[in-house]
Design a protein around this motif. Structure first.
Motif, short mmCIF file in Angstrom:
data_model
loop_
_atom_site.label_atom_id
_atom_site.label_comp_id
_atom_site.label_asym_id
_atom_site.label_seq_id
_atom_site.Cartn_x
_atom_site.Cartn_y
_atom_site.Cartn_z
N LEU A 181 0.81 -1.22 0.00
CA LEU A 181 0.00 0.00 0.00
C LEU A 181 0.84 1.27 0.00
N ARG A 210 3.50 1.90 -1.86
CA ARG A 210 3.71 2.26 -3.27
C ARG A 210 2.42 2.77 -3.91
N GLU A 211 1.31 2.13 -3.59
CA GLU A 211 0.03 2.58 -4.14
C GLU A 211 -0.29 4.00 -3.69
N GLN A 234 1.84 6.45 -5.64
CA GLN A 234 1.38 6.60 -7.02
C GLN A 234 0.12 7.45 -7.10
N ARG A 235 -0.81 7.20 -6.21
CA ARG A 235 -2.06 7.98 -6.23
C ARG A 235 -1.81 9.44 -5.83
N LEU A 261 -4.48 6.37 1.95
CA LEU A 261 -5.28 6.12 0.74
C LEU A 261 -6.74 6.49 0.96
#
Length: 368
Positions: free
Chosen positions: A36, A38-39, A42-43, A241
Motif C-alpha cells: 500500500l 507504493r500505491e 502513485q495515487r 489512501l
C-alpha cells in the motif's frame, strides 16, 4: 480542563478509513514492506500531477531528505521565512548548513521575495518557501530569483495539500516539494509525509536513503550510502489512501467555512485575516486572523482566553524564528512584519468536520 466544543483541526475519520486499515491488518503487512505504500505514492503523485512521490515518516524528515538529496551541507546557506513552524528550519541545521531567516509579506504572511534577494550571498544554495497555513507563496517571483542566482527551491507544502497557484498544485513548483500527514493536517496518516519531484534520479535516491541507504533488489545487506530510517508503514499508507479519496470533501468544507468567516467577520472592527494572492487558492488549512486591540477592544491573548472559556480551541500563530530561544546564537535578523503578525495573530477552528453552525458559534463568540 475546559471541554472543547469546537476543535481547531482534528482528524476526520470515517468507516472508509477503518475498512482500509482492517484490510491492511488482514493482509499481514503492517510495516514498511507492504504494497500500500507504493500505491499511496502513485495515487498521491497522480493527484498532484507530478512525476514521482516518495513516502516518508514525517514532513520534517522529508525536508531533511530534500536537503541531503540536493547536496546541501556545511558551508551552505538556506533562506527560510521568519514566520513558520520550527520544523522548516531544523532540518537545515541537521544538514550542517546555516539557515538565513528573512521577513514575510504583510498580506499573505509568506516569505517576501524582496527580502530573499537582499539575503542572497555567494554561500546561498537554496530557498525554502512555506505556504503558510495553506496559503500559496509568490512562486513566480521566488522561482525567478532561483533561476537568476542558480538556487534550489524546496517547497515546504506541509500545510498546503490541495492549494493552487495559477491552477497548479502547491508543492510541484520547486526542485522538491514536501508534504505532511500529521494528525492535524488536511489529510493524516497519524504521522507521515511525502517528498515529490519531477526528477527521476532524485526520486530513485530518495527511495534508497529512506531505507537506510540499502540498494533495491540487493540480497545481501549492502549499503552504498549512509541513509535514514524514514519509511512510512503499510498501515499508515492504508489510512492515507482512504484520506486521499476524501480530500475533495475536506477541501470543499474548509473553503466553505473560510468563506463564512470572511463574510461574517468582514464588518467586525479590528479583525482582519491572511490574504490570498489573486492567482492563488488556499486550502484554508487554518483560517487565521489578526486582532487590533485599539479597534477591537481586546488583544490576542484576551480573546484567546475568552474563546477557550467558550469551548473553542484556538492557538497563536507560530513564534517567529528570530525570537526562538534555541536559535539565539544564530543572531537572525530582526523581522518586524513577522513579529507584528505573531503579536496579534490567532488560528481559528478549521477542522474539516465542522459544520456551518459550528463556524457561526465561533463568529458569534468573536462578536462579543
Amino acid at each position: 480542563m475546559q471541554e472543547i466544543k469546537i476543535p481547531l483541526d482534528w482528524p476526520n475519520i470515517s468507516e472508509l478509513e477503518r475498512d482500509y486499515i482492517l484490510k491492511a491488518l488482514a493482509s499481514g503487512y503492517v510495516s514498511s514492506a507492504g504494497p500500500l505504500v507504493r500505491e499511496f505514492e502513485q495515487r498521491f503523485a497522480a493527484y498532484l500531477g507530478i512525476g514521482h512521490a516518495v513516502a516518508v515518516v514525517n514532513g520534517t524528515a522529508g525536508l531533511h531528505l530534500a536537503l541531503k538529496l540536493l547536496g546541501i551541507g556545511p558551508g551552505d546557506e538556506v533562506i527560510v521565512p521568519a514566520l513558520t513552524f520550527i520544523a522548516t528550519v531544523n532540518p537545515v541545521v541537521y544538514a550542517g548548513a546555516r539557515p538565513v531567516v528573512v521577513d514575510v509579506d504583510p498580506r499573505t504572511w509568506n516569505i517576501d521575495p524582496a527580502a530573499i534577494e537582499k539575503a542572497i550571498t555567494k554561500h546561498t544554495r537554496a530557498i525554502i518557501p512555506v505556504h503558510l497555513y495553506g496559503n500559496p507563496a509568490d512562486m513566480d517571483a521566488i522561482l525567478g530569483l532561483a533561476r537568476e542566482y542558480g538556487l534550489y527551491v524546496i517547497e515546504d507544502a506541509t500545510e498546503a495539500l490541495g492549494s493552487t497557484y495559477k491552477g497548479k498544485k502547491a508543492g510541484t513548483f520547486g526542485h522538491i516539494g514536501v508534504f505532511s500527514f500529521n494528525g492535524n493536517k488536511i489529510i493524516t496518516t497519524g504521522g507521515g509525509g511525502m517528498l515529490v519531484t519531477e526528477d527521476p534520479e532524485v526520486a530513485r535516491r530518495a527511495r534508497i536513503l529512506v531505507n537506510q541507504g540499502r540498494e533495491p533488489g540487493e540480497t545481501e545487506y549492502e549499503h552504498k550510502e549512509i541513509g535514514f530510517n524514514y519509511r512510512l508503514t503499510n498501515l499508515q499508507a492504508a489510512l492515507g489512501l482512504a484520506q486521499l479519496e476524501r480530500l475533495p470533501e475536506f477541501l470543499a468544507t474548509k473553503r466553505r467555512n473560510a468563506a463564512i468567516y470572511c463574510r461574517d467577520l468582514y464588518n467586525v472592527l479590528g479583525i482582519s485575516w491572511q490574504q490570498e494572492l489573486p492567482e492563488a487558492e488556499s486550502n484554508w488549512w487554518l483560517f487565521s486572523i489578526l486582532v487590533d486591540k485599539k479597534k477591537y477592544g481586546l488583544d490576542k491573548l484576551e480573546l484567546m482566553q475568552y474563546l477557550r472559556k467558550e469551548g473553542i480551541q484556538i492557538r497563536p500563530l507560530f513564534k517567529p524564528l528570530n525570537w526562538q530561544q534555541c536559535y539565539r546564537a544564530y543572531n537572525f535578523n530582526h523581522c518586524p512584519i513577522a513579529e507584528a503578525l505573531y503579536i496579534s495573530g490567532l488560528n481559528l477552528p478549521s477542522a474539516s468536520s465542522l459544520r456551518e453552525k459550528d463556524i457561526m458559534y465561533v463568529i458569534r463568540s468573536i462578536k462579543i
